[in-house]
Scaffold this active site. Structure first.
Site, mmCIF file in Angstrom:
data_model
loop_
_atom_site.group_PDB
_atom_site.id
_atom_site.type_symbol
_atom_site.label_atom_id
_atom_site.label_comp_id
_atom_site.label_asym_id
_atom_site.label_seq_id
_atom_site.Cartn_x
_atom_site.Cartn_y
_atom_site.Cartn_z
ATOM 1 N N ALA A 1 0.438 -112.362 -7.197
ATOM 2 C CA ALA A 1 1.297 -113.385 -7.783
ATOM 3 C C ALA A 1 0.536 -114.701 -7.699
ATOM 4 O O ALA A 1 -0.342 -114.867 -6.835
ATOM 5 C CB ALA A 1 2.599 -113.462 -7.011
ATOM 6 N N GLY A 51 0.897 -108.840 -5.602
ATOM 7 C CA GLY A 51 1.684 -108.499 -6.792
ATOM 8 C C GLY A 51 0.902 -107.636 -7.773
ATOM 9 O O GLY A 51 1.495 -106.853 -8.519
ATOM 10 N N GLU A 82 1.309 -104.274 -6.608
ATOM 11 C CA GLU A 82 2.727 -103.913 -6.790
ATOM 12 C C GLU A 82 3.035 -103.568 -8.246
ATOM 13 O O GLU A 82 3.791 -102.641 -8.529
ATOM 14 C CB GLU A 82 3.607 -105.057 -6.285
ATOM 15 N N GLU A 111 -0.530 -110.265 1.579
ATOM 16 C CA GLU A 111 0.405 -111.393 1.686
ATOM 17 C C GLU A 111 0.535 -111.922 3.107
ATOM 18 O O GLU A 111 0.811 -113.101 3.317
ATOM 19 C CB GLU A 111 1.788 -110.985 1.166
HETATM 20 N N1 CO8 Z 1 -3.050 -116.964 -7.370
HETATM 21 C C1 CO8 Z 1 -3.584 -118.032 -7.974
HETATM 22 N N2 CO8 Z 1 -4.899 -118.175 -8.219
HETATM 23 C C2 CO8 Z 1 -5.709 -117.177 -7.829
HETATM 24 C C3 CO8 Z 1 -5.234 -116.028 -7.194
HETATM 25 C C4 CO8 Z 1 -3.821 -115.931 -6.965
HETATM 26 N N3 CO8 Z 1 -3.252 -114.849 -6.404
HETATM 27 N N4 CO8 Z 1 -6.261 -115.225 -6.906
HETATM 28 C C5 CO8 Z 1 -7.369 -115.837 -7.367
HETATM 29 N N5 CO8 Z 1 -7.034 -117.030 -7.921
HETATM 30 C C6 CO8 Z 1 -7.931 -118.024 -8.522
HETATM 31 C C7 CO8 Z 1 -8.714 -118.763 -7.453
HETATM 32 O O1 CO8 Z 1 -7.940 -119.812 -6.904
HETATM 33 C C8 CO8 Z 1 -9.887 -119.243 -8.248
HETATM 34 O O2 CO8 Z 1 -9.490 -120.381 -8.998
HETATM 35 P P1 CO8 Z 1 -10.426 -121.710 -9.019
HETATM 36 O O3 CO8 Z 1 -11.692 -121.260 -9.696
HETATM 37 O O4 CO8 Z 1 -9.615 -122.676 -9.811
HETATM 38 O O5 CO8 Z 1 -10.648 -122.067 -7.601
HETATM 39 C C9 CO8 Z 1 -10.135 -118.118 -9.248
HETATM 40 O O6 CO8 Z 1 -8.906 -117.368 -9.297
HETATM 41 C C10 CO8 Z 1 -11.231 -117.169 -8.811
HETATM 42 O O7 CO8 Z 1 -10.928 -116.734 -7.493
HETATM 43 P P2 CO8 Z 1 -11.982 -116.796 -6.270
HETATM 44 O O8 CO8 Z 1 -12.922 -117.944 -6.467
HETATM 45 O O9 CO8 Z 1 -11.206 -116.767 -5.003
HETATM 46 O O10 CO8 Z 1 -12.765 -115.419 -6.513
HETATM 47 P P3 CO8 Z 1 -13.527 -114.555 -5.411
HETATM 48 O O11 CO8 Z 1 -14.279 -113.523 -6.184
HETATM 49 O O12 CO8 Z 1 -14.273 -115.418 -4.460
HETATM 50 O O13 CO8 Z 1 -12.362 -113.826 -4.555
HETATM 51 C C11 CO8 Z 1 -10.282 -112.623 -4.292
HETATM 52 C C12 CO8 Z 1 -11.526 -112.888 -5.169
HETATM 53 C C13 CO8 Z 1 -10.714 -111.909 -3.000
HETATM 54 C C14 CO8 Z 1 -9.359 -111.711 -5.075
HETATM 55 C C15 CO8 Z 1 -9.605 -113.972 -3.937
HETATM 56 O O14 CO8 Z 1 -9.419 -114.697 -5.151
HETATM 57 C C16 CO8 Z 1 -8.267 -113.818 -3.285
HETATM 58 O O15 CO8 Z 1 -8.197 -113.520 -2.098
HETATM 59 N N6 CO8 Z 1 -7.155 -114.064 -4.069
HETATM 60 C C17 CO8 Z 1 -5.824 -114.057 -3.532
HETATM 61 C C18 CO8 Z 1 -5.359 -112.651 -3.233
HETATM 62 C C19 CO8 Z 1 -3.968 -112.686 -2.662
HETATM 63 O O16 CO8 Z 1 -3.722 -113.225 -1.588
HETATM 64 N N7 CO8 Z 1 -3.009 -112.103 -3.376
HETATM 65 C C20 CO8 Z 1 -1.630 -112.060 -2.965
HETATM 66 C C21 CO8 Z 1 -0.883 -113.211 -3.564
HETATM 67 S S1 CO8 Z 1 0.798 -113.316 -2.983
HETATM 68 C C22 CO8 Z 1 1.575 -112.101 -3.864
HETATM 69 O O17 CO8 Z 1 1.005 -111.447 -4.684
HETATM 70 C C23 CO8 Z 1 3.036 -111.930 -3.568
HETATM 71 C C24 CO8 Z 1 3.696 -110.990 -4.559
HETATM 72 C C25 CO8 Z 1 5.174 -110.972 -4.407
HETATM 73 C C26 CO8 Z 1 5.888 -112.098 -5.139
HETATM 74 C C27 CO8 Z 1 7.366 -111.789 -5.117
HETATM 75 C C28 CO8 Z 1 8.248 -112.946 -5.473
HETATM 76 C C29 CO8 Z 1 9.746 -112.600 -5.287
#
Ligand code: CO8
Length: 257
Positions: free
Chosen positions: A65, A108, A111, A131
């Site tokens: 998400a 997400g 999911e 998460e």
């Molecule tokens: N949300 C927003 N932006 C994201 C997300 C995300 N989940 N994941 C990556 N991005 C963005 C980064 O911020 C980055 O943007 P910018 O260039 O502007 O800084 C761009 O995508 C590229 O990402 P990275 O530079 O981090 O790329 P890497 O190759 O270094 O890393 C990863 C890749 C490992 C996937 C890393 O991006 C990461 O850890 N992302 C987050 C993963 C995460 O924590 N996901 C869970 C999110 S919470 C969730 O999903 C809850 C779901 C339930 C919601 C229910 C509501 C009721």
């Protein structure tokens, strides 16, 4: 409806939907959700379309998400808007759909993949529910669907540590139906979707409903549900056609009636 965060193509009887927010690794925000609800409803309503494939990019199916969208929200806003409850509409799609996953399927993203009828994974796929590292939990069904799919030990470990699971372990654990080389992912997923699209449409829906019933019902109730649906299909033209086609040694010519 024209879309900004997804691409939708019809390939014969198969709809291919591609998540398209590369700048955010396909993070799922409210726009993605709205557009997917619309695209899935259009697919379900279109008699010419018999299977759907949802995919992302080579690097990410979806990295979760959208953290930036959620970051500032408080409980009252989340609760009042019933944030992300709309995903339930996607899960109510009656016709079959497959998730074709390459790269990250996290939070997400994992999911949504698990909402599909099944997952075909590239050998580059990485699944996870990270998460906990953000101070929260899965919120789109992950704690439940992951546990159903891979059992308590691995689901608990993944949710509590946030570790990623590679494609091979995911297949071994029952999370994905099949692993294919990354370069072949879309072709393999489309080929599988075409096979499903070539089946009798009512039987496809009925098969999907009964397998899903296994998650909702006890064994006796589920078997009764299966038998009722099986009996019901004997009221369809496609049952007559399918059995006649077998006896006459020819392919079935389905009408969906
Ligand atoms: N949300 C927003 N932006 C994201 C997300 C995300 N989940 N994941 C990556 N991005 C963005 C980064 O911020 C980055 O943007 P910018 O260039 O502007 O800084 C761009 O995508 C590229 O990402 P990275 O530079 O981090 O790329 P890497 O190759 O270094 O890393 C990863 C890749 C490992 C996937 C890393 O991006 C990461 O850890 N992302 C987050 C993963 C995460 O924590 N996901 C869970 C999110 S919470 C969730 O999903 C809850 C779901 C339930 C919601 C229910 C509501 C009721």
């Amino acid at each position: 409806m024209s879309y900004e965060t997804i691409l939708v193509e019809q390939k014969g009887a198969v709809t291919l939907v591609t998540l398209n927010r590369p700048q955010a690794l396909n993070a799922l925000n409210t726009s993605v959700l709205k557009e997917l609800i619309d695209a899935f409803a259009a697919y379900d309503a279109d008699d010419s379309q018999r299977c759907l494939v949802l995919t992302g990019s080579e690097k990410a199916f979806a990295a979760g998400a959208d953290i930036k969208e959620m970051q500032a929200q408080g409980f009252a806003e989340m609760y009042a808007s019933n944030f992300f409850a709309g995903w339930e509409q996607v899960t109510r799609t009656r016709k079959p759909w497959i998730a074709a996953v390459a790269g990250f399927a996290l939070g997400g993203g994992c999911e949504v993949a698990m909402m599909a009828d099944f997952i075909i994974a590239a050998d580059t796929a990485k699944f996870g529910q990270p998460e906990i590292k953000l101070g929260v939990t899965p919120g789109m069904g992950g704690s439940q669907r992951l546990t159903w799919a891979i059992g308590k030990a691995k689901a608990m470990e993944m949710c509590l540590t946030g570790r990623m699971m590679g494609a091979e372990e995911a297949e071994r654990s029952g999370l994905v139906a099949r692993v294919v080389p990354a370069a072949d992912l879309i072709d393999e997923a489309l080929k599988t979707a075409e096979t499903i699209a070539g089946m009798a449409p009512l039987a496809a829906i009925a098969n999907k409903e009964m397998v899903n019933a296994a998650f909702e019902m006890g064994l006796a109730q589920g078997i009764n549900f299966e038998r009722r649906l099986f009996h019901g299909l004997f009221g369809s033209a496609d049952q007559k056609e399918g059995m006649a086609a077998f006896v006459e040694k020819r392919p079935g010519n389905w009408t969906g009636k």
